[in-house]
Design a protein around this motif. Sequence first.
Motif, PDB file in Angstrom:
ATOM      1  N   MET A   1       0.852  -1.192   0.000  1.00 56.80           N
ATOM      2  CA  MET A   1       0.000   0.000   0.000  1.00 56.80           C
ATOM      3  C   MET A   1       0.886   1.240   0.000  1.00 56.80           C
ATOM      4  N   THR A   2       0.525   2.204  -0.772  1.00 52.60           N
ATOM      5  CA  THR A   2       1.294   3.434  -0.859  1.00 52.60           C
ATOM      6  C   THR A   2       0.737   4.463   0.112  1.00 52.60           C
ATOM      7  N   SER A   3       1.614   5.295   0.625  1.00 54.29           N
ATOM      8  CA  SER A   3       1.154   6.331   1.539  1.00 54.29           C
ATOM      9  C   SER A   3       0.517   7.460   0.745  1.00 54.29           C
ATOM     10  N   ASP A   4      -0.316   8.250   1.424  1.00 53.90           N
ATOM     11  CA  ASP A   4      -0.974   9.375   0.771  1.00 53.90           C
ATOM     12  C   ASP A   4       0.039  10.397   0.264  1.00 53.90           C
ATOM     13  N   GLN A   5       1.231  10.437   0.840  1.00 53.60           N
ATOM     14  CA  GLN A   5       2.247  11.395   0.438  1.00 53.60           C
ATOM     15  C   GLN A   5       2.789  11.112  -0.961  1.00 53.60           C
ATOM     16  N   THR A   6       2.672   9.878  -1.447  1.00 53.65           N
ATOM     17  CA  THR A   6       3.171   9.552  -2.780  1.00 53.65           C
ATOM     18  C   THR A   6       2.070   9.575  -3.822  1.00 53.65           C
ATOM     19  N   ARG A   7       0.844   9.888  -3.420  1.00 57.88           N
ATOM     20  CA  ARG A   7      -0.278   9.963  -4.362  1.00 57.88           C
ATOM     21  C   ARG A   7      -0.395  11.398  -4.860  1.00 57.88           C
ATOM     22  N   ILE A   8      -0.632  11.500  -6.157  1.00 59.31           N
ATOM     23  CA  ILE A   8      -0.896  12.812  -6.739  1.00 59.31           C
ATOM     24  C   ILE A   8      -2.318  12.792  -7.284  1.00 59.31           C
ATOM     25  N   GLN A   9      -2.957  13.946  -7.286  1.00 53.30           N
ATOM     26  CA  GLN A   9      -4.343  14.019  -7.724  1.00 53.30           C
ATOM     27  C   GLN A   9      -4.523  15.189  -8.673  1.00 53.30           C
ATOM     28  N   GLY A  10      -5.361  14.948  -9.691  1.00 55.07           N
ATOM     29  CA  GLY A  10      -5.677  15.996 -10.643  1.00 55.07           C
ATOM     30  C   GLY A  10      -7.132  15.910 -11.051  1.00 55.07           C
ATOM     31  N   THR A  11      -7.607  16.956 -11.713  1.00 56.36           N
ATOM     32  CA  THR A  11      -8.991  17.003 -12.148  1.00 56.36           C
ATOM     33  C   THR A  11      -9.090  17.542 -13.572  1.00 56.36           C
ATOM     34  N   CYS A  12     -10.233  17.265 -14.172  1.00 57.60           N
ATOM     35  CA  CYS A  12     -10.541  17.848 -15.471  1.00 57.60           C
ATOM     36  C   CYS A  12     -10.889  19.327 -15.266  1.00 57.60           C
ATOM     37  N   LEU A  13     -11.174  20.036 -16.337  1.00 58.52           N
ATOM     38  CA  LEU A  13     -11.494  21.463 -16.246  1.00 58.52           C
ATOM     39  C   LEU A  13     -12.653  21.768 -15.312  1.00 58.52           C
ATOM     40  N   CYS A  14     -13.711  20.973 -15.375  1.00 62.40           N
ATOM     41  CA  CYS A  14     -14.914  21.251 -14.573  1.00 62.40           C
ATOM     42  C   CYS A  14     -14.897  20.557 -13.216  1.00 62.40           C
ATOM     43  N   ALA A  15     -13.888  19.723 -12.970  1.00 59.28           N
ATOM     44  CA  ALA A  15     -13.717  18.958 -11.720  1.00 59.28           C
ATOM     45  C   ALA A  15     -14.770  17.866 -11.537  1.00 59.28           C
ATOM     46  N   ALA A  16     -15.488  17.498 -12.591  1.00 53.90           N
ATOM     47  CA  ALA A  16     -16.430  16.380 -12.497  1.00 53.90           C
ATOM     48  C   ALA A  16     -15.688  15.053 -12.380  1.00 53.90           C
ATOM     49  N   VAL A  17     -14.453  15.000 -12.912  1.00 52.26           N
ATOM     50  CA  VAL A  17     -13.633  13.796 -12.847  1.00 52.26           C
ATOM     51  C   VAL A  17     -12.345  14.135 -12.105  1.00 52.26           C
ATOM     52  N   SER A  18     -12.018  13.300 -11.146  1.00 53.96           N
ATOM     53  CA  SER A  18     -10.783  13.430 -10.378  1.00 53.96           C
ATOM     54  C   SER A  18     -10.004  12.130 -10.533  1.00 53.96           C
ATOM     55  N   ILE A  19      -8.712  12.257 -10.774  1.00 57.36           N
ATOM     56  CA  ILE A  19      -7.854  11.080 -10.942  1.00 57.36           C
ATOM     57  C   ILE A  19      -6.690  11.177  -9.967  1.00 57.36           C
ATOM     58  N   SER A  20      -6.440  10.080  -9.253  1.00 56.52           N
ATOM     59  CA  SER A  20      -5.260  10.044  -8.385  1.00 56.52           C
ATOM     60  C   SER A  20      -4.463   8.786  -8.692  1.00 56.52           C
ATOM     61  N   ILE A  21      -3.167   8.911  -8.462  1.00 56.36           N
ATOM     62  CA  ILE A  21      -2.251   7.824  -8.800  1.00 56.36           C
ATOM     63  C   ILE A  21      -1.066   7.861  -7.827  1.00 56.36           C
ATOM     64  N   ALA A  22      -0.550   6.707  -7.489  1.00 60.55           N
ATOM     65  CA  ALA A  22       0.658   6.641  -6.665  1.00 60.55           C
ATOM     66  C   ALA A  22       1.844   6.898  -7.580  1.00 60.55           C
ATOM     67  N   GLN A  23       2.558   7.960  -7.316  1.00 60.71           N
ATOM     68  CA  GLN A  23       3.681   8.325  -8.178  1.00 60.71           C
ATOM     69  C   GLN A  23       4.650   9.188  -7.365  1.00 60.71           C
ATOM     70  N   PRO A  24       5.626   8.565  -6.709  1.00 60.30           N
ATOM     71  CA  PRO A  24       6.531   9.338  -5.856  1.00 60.30           C
ATOM     72  C   PRO A  24       7.463  10.279  -6.623  1.00 60.30           C
ATOM     73  N   SER A  25       7.816   9.955  -7.868  1.00 56.29           N
ATOM     74  CA  SER A  25       8.716  10.796  -8.662  1.00 56.29           C
ATOM     75  C   SER A  25       8.158  10.955 -10.074  1.00 56.29           C
ATOM     76  N   PRO A  26       7.102  11.744 -10.237  1.00 60.25           N
ATOM     77  CA  PRO A  26       6.470  11.852 -11.551  1.00 60.25           C
ATOM     78  C   PRO A  26       7.365  12.524 -12.587  1.00 60.25           C
TER      79      PRO A  26
END
Length: 139
Positions: A1-26
């Motif tokens: 399990m990855t910690s919340d500190q390594t997860r990044i989150q983004g959204t579309c323009l209207c914020a209807a869709v949110s995507i998060s991914i574990a990525q410590p060094s994007p």
Amino acid sequence: MTSDQTRIQGTCLCAAVSISIAQPSPTISACHCSICRNWTGGPFFSLETHESPVIEGKEHVRSYASSEWARRSFCAVCGTHLFYELKAGGFHAISAGLFKESGQWPFELQVFIDEKPDNYQFANSTRQMTGEEVVKLFS
């Protein structure tokens, strides 16, 4: 399990869709294939991952089978390009523009460099792969 500190989150323009991914060094990649350029109006800048992203607002995600092996997804509300994914699973190229921090990430890879038009050139020194090399890598 990855910690919340390594997860990044983004959204579309209207914020209807949110995507998060574990990525410590994007890092950022750019695809110059003709399909990506047709889809986005230029190269597709993405964050590549073999982890399935966590998607909130899935009811707003629409997908288009752009080839026998892949599909491209977008927000049905605002039209934002969300990601490219292999149908066989295991690989996502998530639009870098979803993430506010993406301008701080290193630009490291360009793919389908043999399909890049002559009317633009990036100053960054990146690893470059031809379409044939990319197909061979995922075959």
